[in-house]
Design an enzyme around this catalytic site. Structure first.
Site, short mmCIF file in Angstrom:
data_model
loop_
_atom_site.label_atom_id
_atom_site.label_comp_id
_atom_site.label_asym_id
_atom_site.label_seq_id
_atom_site.Cartn_x
_atom_site.Cartn_y
_atom_site.Cartn_z
N LEU B 79 1.39 -1.07 -0.09
CA LEU B 79 -0.02 -0.03 -0.18
C LEU B 79 0.58 1.07 -0.09
O LEU B 79 0.99 1.75 0.71
CB LEU B 79 -0.96 0.12 1.49
CG LEU B 79 -1.65 -1.59 1.70
CD1 LEU B 79 -2.79 -1.26 2.34
CD2 LEU B 79 -2.69 -1.39 0.62
N GLU B 81 1.50 3.66 -3.05
CA GLU B 81 1.44 4.51 -4.11
C GLU B 81 2.70 5.35 -4.99
O GLU B 81 2.91 5.14 -5.93
CB GLU B 81 0.47 5.57 -4.25
CG GLU B 81 -1.10 5.13 -4.03
CD GLU B 81 -1.68 4.66 -2.93
OE1 GLU B 81 -0.83 4.67 -1.74
OE2 GLU B 81 -2.43 3.93 -2.89
N HIS B 150 -12.30 9.11 -1.95
CA HIS B 150 -12.80 8.28 -2.89
C HIS B 150 -13.74 8.73 -3.98
O HIS B 150 -13.78 8.26 -4.99
CB HIS B 150 -13.00 7.51 -2.41
CG HIS B 150 -12.70 6.09 -1.30
ND1 HIS B 150 -11.15 6.49 0.00
CD2 HIS B 150 -12.46 4.67 -1.28
CE1 HIS B 150 -11.56 5.80 0.51
NE2 HIS B 150 -11.21 4.42 -0.33
#
Lengths: 109, 347
Positions: B79, B81, B150
């Site tokens: 996890l 990026e 999100h």
């Protein structure tokens, strides 16, 4: 359609198993996300487990009194292909509704 | 990782009899099919990201691809990026075609350094010696009642970075063909998938892409041009249908490529209809709508009957799911924007 198996989660640090007190859903039931599925008792407390997702229950593992180990299968769902991912919901396709009406004199200059 | 990775499938296996007839696919299915074909066509193409391998992605876009192509070509990452995009830089320099996924729009922020400082400029920096064929898939925009970070619209951030291409499909057919195209390009492409449209099914004709460059007239009309991309295209098509009931023929221009932007296509449509409204989910100030308004005004100033109207999100952080219907431009807000343009009189 796809089948998804939900194992008994770790309900607290150091717990290795739980005893089923009562199933709150039955095979064939349609359940929603967060709907209580089953009441289980651990050495710490009795808790209701919410459903991780919406779907049709195709199998429940164990009955009242059964002991399930953390990580072992608890319940199996059948979910349609348009089921949301782990996050969010599938937007409902509604018929377009309006309150605003257009009015214009359209000159063609 | 071997330099001679080969597809487990024969080249012909992906097509089959369905390739000659339009299919009915969700955007998920269309993207999944496109990714499988990109991996078949290019043995140097690799897919990686959070949960894209064994799980098949949180939106099932990479479903089954690890089983088909193996964990050397479709694999899960930590996890991180910055690591996903940093690794993409190295793989691209070594001759691979990385197709990383950033699981949600808002998770791209930790990777902005790699995207802006490396991926966008490596080709320029190396005078063409180190092209960056990186196809970065980002489930984007709002509309699915998801939590914070999100539902972001990052297009303004990315279109401002020289060296990046940015594209967003509006329907399954566009999604399939634009991803196949992006996956074969020598340039970095930010592929913004409108997650609110993942599940709606539509026709996909694998054999007939149609033109894939620039903007696309999604619905012709003669009174006003409604400019949108991603999930807003479907909403603008609904608005055009409602406007027709009132006698207003709205043209819907699906911009598709946000960078490079199709200035000629924008001007062509706006100069015909003489009125333009641009719709986006991103905040209004310095949103892509401002650039579009400027381009249309520069090119069509003497033809336009009214200033270009913007119907957008608000200048606030994207709200929680309970409030997103108040934030995303809805049918009435778009109709209001159209009405303001129709009412405008030059003084």
């Amino acid at each position: 359609m796809a089948e998804l198996s939900f194992p008994l989660p770790d309900l607290g640090e150091g717990l290795i198993e739980a005893t089923i007190l009562e199933w709150l859903v039955a095979e064939g039931d349609q359940v929603e996300r967060n709907q209580p599925l089953v009441e289980v008792e651990t050495t710490k407390s009795a808790v209701e487990l919410p459903s991780p997702q919406a779907g049709t229950v195709v199998k429940v593992h164990g009955e009242a009194g059964s002991v399930i180990a953390v990580g072992d299968p608890l319940i199996v769902f059948e979910v349609p292909d348009d089921t949301a991912g782990i996050v969010g919901t599938v937007p409902a396709e509604k018929a377009p509704a309006r309150r605003v009406r257009l009015s214009a004199v359209l000159d063609d200059d | 990782m071997s330099e001679t990775l080969s597809s487990p499938l024969s080249p012909a296996a992906g097509d089959g009899p369905a390739a000659s007839a339009p299919l009915t696919l969700s955007m998920q299915g269309a993207l999944n099919r496109a990714l499988g074909e990109v991996l078949e066509d290019n043995p140097k193409a690799l897919i990686f990201g959070e949960d894209v391998g064994r799980l098949g992605g949180v939106f099932r876009i990479t479903d089954g691809l690890q089983a088909r192509f193996g964990a050397e070509r479709v694999f899960d990452t930590p996890l991180a990026e910055s690591g996903i995009l940093g690794m993409s830089v190295g793989l691209a320099m070594a001759g691979f075609h990385p197709i990383p996924e950033v699981q949600f729009d808002g998770f791209a922020y930790p990777a902005v350094n790699q995207i802006v400082s490396q991926i966008g400029r490596m080709n320029y920096r190396s005078r063409g010696a180190l092209p960056m064929p990186v196809t970065l898939r980002v489930p984007s925009f709002g509309g699915i009642r998801a939590p914070e970070l999100h539902g972001e619209s990052l297009e303004s951030l990315f279109v401002h970075v020289p060296g990046l291409k940015v594209v967003s499909p509006a329907d399954p057919h566009q999604a399939y063909h634009l991803l196949r195209l992006a996956g074969s390009m020598p340039d970095p492409v930010i592929f913004m998938e409108p997650k609110a449209r993942y599940w709606q099914k539509g026709p996909v004709d694998p054999a007939d892409a149609g033109a894939l460059e620039g903007a696309r007239i999604a619905r012709p009309g003669r009174h006003l041009t409604l400019i949108a991309w991603g999930a807003m295209v479907a909403r603008c098509l609904q608005v055009a249908e409602l406007a027709a009931e009132d006698g207003i023929e709205v043209e819907v221009l699906d911009l598709r490529w946000l960078s490079p932007i199709d200035a000629d296509g924008l001007a062509e449509s706006a100069s015909r209809t003489r009125r333009a409204v641009v719709v986006h989910e991103a905040p209004r100030s310095s949103g892509l709508g401002a650039e579009i308004a400027a381009l249309v005004t520069e090119r069509c100033f003497n033809t336009l009957k009214a200033p270009v109207e913007r119907v957008t999100g608000f200048d606030v952080p994207y709200p929680s799911g309970d409030l997103e219907d108040e934030y995303i431009p809805n049918i009435d807000r778009i109709l209001f924007g159209i009405q303001r343009v129709l009412e405008h009189r030059r003084g």
